[in-house]
Structure formats: C-alpha cells, structure tokens
Design a protein around this motif. Sequence first.
Motif, mmCIF file in Angstrom:
data_model
loop_
_atom_site.group_PDB
_atom_site.id
_atom_site.type_symbol
_atom_site.label_atom_id
_atom_site.label_comp_id
_atom_site.label_asym_id
_atom_site.label_seq_id
_atom_site.Cartn_x
_atom_site.Cartn_y
_atom_site.Cartn_z
ATOM 1 N N VAL A 75 0.843 -1.193 0.000
ATOM 2 C CA VAL A 75 0.000 0.000 0.000
ATOM 3 C C VAL A 75 0.880 1.245 0.000
ATOM 4 O O VAL A 75 1.904 1.303 0.674
ATOM 5 N N GLY A 76 0.471 2.240 -0.801
ATOM 6 C CA GLY A 76 1.233 3.473 -0.886
ATOM 7 C C GLY A 76 0.410 4.593 -1.465
ATOM 8 O O GLY A 76 -0.812 4.481 -1.638
ATOM 9 N N ASP A 77 1.100 5.685 -1.807
ATOM 10 C CA ASP A 77 0.396 6.866 -2.313
ATOM 11 C C ASP A 77 1.087 7.531 -3.488
ATOM 12 O O ASP A 77 0.496 8.400 -4.135
ATOM 13 N N ASN A 78 2.349 7.156 -3.788
ATOM 14 C CA ASN A 78 3.077 7.892 -4.817
ATOM 15 C C ASN A 78 3.930 6.940 -5.645
ATOM 16 O O ASN A 78 3.993 5.741 -5.368
ATOM 17 N N TYR A 79 4.611 7.507 -6.647
ATOM 18 C CA TYR A 79 5.235 6.663 -7.661
ATOM 19 C C TYR A 79 6.412 5.828 -7.153
ATOM 20 O O TYR A 79 6.762 4.824 -7.778
ATOM 21 N N ASN A 80 7.040 6.205 -6.056
ATOM 22 C CA ASN A 80 8.079 5.324 -5.535
ATOM 23 C C ASN A 80 7.495 4.095 -4.846
ATOM 24 O O ASN A 80 8.218 3.172 -4.474
ATOM 25 N N ASP A 81 6.155 4.058 -4.704
ATOM 26 C CA ASP A 81 5.456 2.882 -4.171
ATOM 27 C C ASP A 81 4.929 1.968 -5.267
ATOM 28 O O ASP A 81 4.500 0.849 -4.989
ATOM 29 N N LEU A 82 4.953 2.443 -6.502
ATOM 30 C CA LEU A 82 4.283 1.715 -7.576
ATOM 31 C C LEU A 82 4.912 0.350 -7.828
ATOM 32 O O LEU A 82 4.195 -0.617 -8.121
ATOM 33 N N SER A 83 6.223 0.238 -7.704
ATOM 34 C CA SER A 83 6.879 -1.051 -7.956
ATOM 35 C C SER A 83 6.357 -2.129 -7.009
ATOM 36 O O SER A 83 6.118 -3.266 -7.426
ATOM 37 N N MET A 84 6.149 -1.784 -5.733
ATOM 38 C CA MET A 84 5.656 -2.819 -4.806
ATOM 39 C C MET A 84 4.159 -3.034 -4.964
ATOM 40 O O MET A 84 3.666 -4.145 -4.753
ATOM 41 N N ILE A 85 3.418 -1.997 -5.345
ATOM 42 C CA ILE A 85 1.995 -2.168 -5.600
ATOM 43 C C ILE A 85 1.779 -3.116 -6.778
ATOM 44 O O ILE A 85 0.910 -3.990 -6.759
ATOM 45 N N ARG A 86 2.615 -2.984 -7.814
ATOM 46 C CA ARG A 86 2.527 -3.877 -8.962
ATOM 47 C C ARG A 86 3.009 -5.282 -8.620
ATOM 48 O O ARG A 86 2.526 -6.270 -9.185
ATOM 49 N N ALA A 87 3.972 -5.388 -7.707
ATOM 50 C CA ALA A 87 4.612 -6.673 -7.426
ATOM 51 C C ALA A 87 3.859 -7.513 -6.406
ATOM 52 O O ALA A 87 4.159 -8.692 -6.233
ATOM 53 N N ALA A 88 2.878 -6.913 -5.727
ATOM 54 C CA ALA A 88 2.163 -7.636 -4.678
ATOM 55 C C ALA A 88 0.941 -8.359 -5.235
ATOM 56 O O ALA A 88 0.412 -7.992 -6.289
ATOM 57 N N GLY A 89 0.500 -9.353 -4.521
ATOM 58 C CA GLY A 89 -0.750 -10.011 -4.887
ATOM 59 C C GLY A 89 -1.924 -9.057 -4.788
ATOM 60 O O GLY A 89 -2.860 -9.114 -5.589
ATOM 61 N N LEU A 90 -1.865 -8.161 -3.803
ATOM 62 C CA LEU A 90 -2.863 -7.113 -3.643
ATOM 63 C C LEU A 90 -2.129 -5.778 -3.558
ATOM 64 O O LEU A 90 -1.403 -5.528 -2.591
ATOM 65 N N GLY A 91 -2.324 -4.923 -4.558
ATOM 66 C CA GLY A 91 -1.685 -3.613 -4.574
ATOM 67 C C GLY A 91 -2.717 -2.530 -4.321
ATOM 68 O O GLY A 91 -3.644 -2.345 -5.112
ATOM 69 N N ALA A 92 -2.577 -1.817 -3.206
ATOM 70 C CA ALA A 92 -3.585 -0.845 -2.793
ATOM 71 C C ALA A 92 -3.024 0.566 -2.759
ATOM 72 O O ALA A 92 -1.858 0.786 -2.423
ATOM 73 N N GLY A 93 -3.879 1.511 -3.077
ATOM 74 C CA GLY A 93 -3.562 2.919 -2.911
ATOM 75 C C GLY A 93 -4.487 3.527 -1.880
ATOM 76 O O GLY A 93 -5.668 3.160 -1.798
ATOM 77 N N VAL A 94 -3.954 4.428 -1.062
ATOM 78 C CA VAL A 94 -4.824 5.161 -0.142
ATOM 79 C C VAL A 94 -5.640 6.170 -0.952
ATOM 80 O O VAL A 94 -5.339 6.443 -2.117
ATOM 81 N N ALA A 95 -6.672 6.745 -0.341
ATOM 82 C CA ALA A 95 -7.552 7.654 -1.082
ATOM 83 C C ALA A 95 -6.808 8.876 -1.601
ATOM 84 O O ALA A 95 -7.195 9.452 -2.627
ATOM 85 N N ASN A 96 -5.722 9.263 -0.913
ATOM 86 C CA ASN A 96 -4.944 10.428 -1.328
ATOM 87 C C ASN A 96 -3.800 10.072 -2.275
ATOM 88 O O ASN A 96 -2.902 10.891 -2.504
ATOM 89 N N THR A 97 -3.840 8.878 -2.861
ATOM 90 C CA THR A 97 -2.862 8.508 -3.884
ATOM 91 C C THR A 97 -2.938 9.503 -5.047
ATOM 92 O O THR A 97 -4.019 9.959 -5.413
ATOM 93 N N VAL A 98 -1.777 9.821 -5.637
ATOM 94 C CA VAL A 98 -1.777 10.750 -6.764
ATOM 95 C C VAL A 98 -2.687 10.188 -7.862
ATOM 96 O O VAL A 98 -2.695 8.992 -8.140
ATOM 97 N N GLU A 99 -3.483 11.074 -8.442
ATOM 98 C CA GLU A 99 -4.553 10.652 -9.344
ATOM 99 C C GLU A 99 -4.051 9.815 -10.514
ATOM 100 O O GLU A 99 -4.681 8.826 -10.903
ATOM 101 N N THR A 100 -2.914 10.201 -11.105
ATOM 102 C CA THR A 100 -2.438 9.490 -12.290
ATOM 103 C C THR A 100 -1.955 8.089 -11.972
ATOM 104 O O THR A 100 -1.792 7.270 -12.886
ATOM 105 N N MET A 101 -1.734 7.786 -10.704
ATOM 106 C CA MET A 101 -1.269 6.453 -10.321
ATOM 107 C C MET A 101 -2.417 5.522 -9.937
ATOM 108 O O MET A 101 -2.254 4.293 -9.914
ATOM 109 N N LYS A 102 -3.573 6.065 -9.639
ATOM 110 C CA LYS A 102 -4.681 5.250 -9.143
ATOM 111 C C LYS A 102 -5.054 4.098 -10.077
ATOM 112 O O LYS A 102 -5.345 2.992 -9.600
ATOM 113 N N PRO A 103 -5.055 4.282 -11.402
ATOM 114 C CA PRO A 103 -5.411 3.151 -12.277
ATOM 115 C C PRO A 103 -4.444 1.978 -12.194
ATOM 116 O O PRO A 103 -4.772 0.870 -12.614
#
Length: 269
Positions: free
Chosen positions: A217-245
């Motif tokens: 779980v994260g909110d910004n682009y330095n978190d994206l690698s682990m969000i993609r690499a996990a079985g469940l990748g979550a963003g908090v509600a305040n995640t940057v908009e362009t990363m939410k998809p």
Amino acid sequence: MIKLIASDLDETLLSTDRTVSLKNREYIQKARDKGVKFVCATGRGYSSIQTTLEEIGSKDMEGEYTISYNGGVITENKDNRLIHFEGLDFDTAEKLFFNGLKYDVCIHVYTLETVWIYNIFDGEIDYLNGRMAFTAFDDKNLDFLKGQEIIKVLYVNTDRAYLNQIEQDMVHMTEDLDVSYSSNRYLEFNKKGVNKGAAMHILGNLLGIRKEEMAAVGDNYNDLSMIRAAGLGAGVANTVETMKPECDVILETTNDEDAIADLIRQYVL
C-alpha cells in the motif's frame, strides 16, 4: 491469505502530524497476532523511522523487518541488522550531483549513516522536521564522501512539472538508474533494479512468502513497484490521481483517516 503487508510511511501510514494513529496501531497488532508481517517500506533511511517502529511495536524486534532507501536496504529490526544492500557507485552519484547543480533544486545524498543535503531551503527544513535528521553541506563536489556507501540521490522542488522536465532532460543518463517520485517534491535516483517492489520480493523469498500472499500500500510513484509486485496492490484515497489506475484497489480512506486499519480490516482479517 495475506502473510505480509508492505506499507509506505509518509502520506500513507503516517498521519499529517507524522504519527501512527491509534486505530492503525490497533489493526497492525491484530494482523501481527494472526502471524502477518507488517513491513515499513520507505524512501527514508531505517535510522530515521525508529519512532514509527516503536509506535507500531516492532522497534528492535527479532523477526520484524524494514525496507528503506526505496529498497536499497533491508534490515531486521533487532539491532538494525543489515540483510540486503544495493547502492550507487561513487561516479554515478557524483554525476547526479553535478547534474543537479544546473537546476533550481535542493540535492539529497544518502549514505547509511547520514543524509547530506546541498542547497537546503526553509520549506524543506520544515518538511523534514520530525521526519529525519540531516547534515547540510555547501561543497561543490562529493569528494568528502569517497569511500563511503552511497545509496541514493534525489532532487527537491515542490513544482512537480519542473521535476518532470528535469527527468526528461536526463534521459541520456538514467538508463542504468531506477527513477521515481515521492511526496510530490522528490525526484529520486537509485541503482537500476533497486526499488520497493524488488526489495519486497527479496524479503519474501527469505521468509518463504509468495507474491500472492503479499499486500502493498502506498500513495506515490516510488510505491508503484511494490503495488505492482504484490498479490494485492492498494492505494490510499490520497494517492496521486495518475497512479490510481495502476492499483488493484483504492481505499476510501486517506492517511489521516486510518487507511491502514481500513486495508487490514477489509483484506487481511
């Protein structure tokens, strides 16, 4: 079944006041009681997050782990035992520093023991207050760091569009680097292949935990690698908009609304 949660800190686990809410602490302990590893995964150094580790009950604990420096370091919390390290060679770090001198940026250079900052400004001092200690310097080179382990370099400017332009200008020199953004103010450079996602899998392999058993779980682009690499990748509600998809799920709660407790309640317990 989730066996490991990797969580970003700033703007994710930590509230705006830079603490872990009581509800987040409660649910992290509930997850731990079920045998789930809760791993702080931060761009900062492990020495700077000891207060957070104490708040969640894992400071100096055997069998508890931290991913820091954007994945450049993995430590076991007991005595901050170094398990894994991947940094920048000195020549690369120096080239990044010299390049930064051409722009209107503050420059951080991370070693294992110290965050060295060039051209620091009041707004950055305010942002870092309560987050991490640092040492300002005004040398026009990094000769004083020769022989030391350098983990990453980053540029600071609160204008994200300006940082984007710098990244575009640097395409010729970033082929062997992992480039990411964080906190809507940092453009970060690690060694190629060094990121939170890679570190999460290294730790998972050590613990015998498979991708499908990991949540991130994260909110910004330095978190994206682990969000993609996990079985469940979550963003908090305040995640940057362009990363939410890019996230599997977007929580309905922000870092100031106990988002980690929300994640654990819905997807772990």
